[in-house]
Scaffold this motif. Structure first.
Motif, short mmCIF file in Angstrom:
data_model
loop_
_atom_site.label_atom_id
_atom_site.label_comp_id
_atom_site.label_asym_id
_atom_site.label_seq_id
_atom_site.Cartn_x
_atom_site.Cartn_y
_atom_site.Cartn_z
N CYS A 110 -7.04 0.48 -1.76
CA CYS A 110 -6.38 1.41 -2.41
C CYS A 110 -7.31 1.53 -3.74
CB CYS A 110 -5.02 0.72 -2.92
SG CYS A 110 -3.88 0.71 -1.61
N CYS B 105 -5.13 -0.06 6.38
CA CYS B 105 -4.40 -1.37 6.01
C CYS B 105 -3.56 -2.01 7.09
CB CYS B 105 -3.61 -0.76 4.68
SG CYS B 105 -4.63 -0.66 3.04
N HIS C 139 -2.08 -4.28 -7.80
CA HIS C 139 -2.41 -4.07 -6.40
C HIS C 139 -3.83 -3.63 -6.16
CE1 HIS C 139 -1.67 -2.97 -2.17
NE2 HIS C 139 -2.06 -1.92 -2.53
N CYS D 170 0.75 -1.37 0.08
CA CYS D 170 0.08 -0.16 -0.14
C CYS D 170 0.88 0.96 -0.15
CB CYS D 170 -0.85 0.11 1.27
SG CYS D 170 -2.17 -1.45 1.19
N CYS E 122 -6.57 -5.27 -3.64
CA CYS E 122 -6.27 -4.41 -2.33
C CYS E 122 -7.73 -3.29 -2.61
CB CYS E 122 -5.19 -3.50 -2.08
SG CYS E 122 -5.55 -2.48 -0.68
#
Ligand SMILES: [Zn+2]
Length: 78
Positions: A36, A74, A29, A3, A33
């Motif tokens: 994000c 996170c 990512h 992150c 995630c």
């Protein structure tokens, strides 16, 4: 990509200064995630808003705020 890595590349991403290989990492990512992904969406909307009002500037304050928000979310589960 973590992150933190993602956030550090976020301005480059929006400035179009990111190279193809890194873009793949960013997209990977985001796919993995959710936090994000939300940050990216929010940033897109923020930039669209500022572009409309012709004062687009990716301020350090905005960046810090997003960074703090995402890092809070996170935190590794204990
Ligand atoms: Zn993330």
């Amino acid at each position: 990509m973590t992150c933190t890595d993602f956030l550090s590349k976020l301005t480059d991403y929006f400035d179009g200064q990111i190279d193809a290989a890194l873009m793949v990492e960013v997209k990977t990512h985001i796919a993995e995630c959710h936090h994000c992904e939300v940050v990216l969406d929010t940033t897109k909307q923020t930039i669209a808003f500022y572009k409309d009002s012709e004062v687009y500037e990716f301020s350090p304050e905005l960046r810090d705020r997003m960074h703090n928000a995402i890092m809070k979310k996170c935190q590794p589960a204990k």
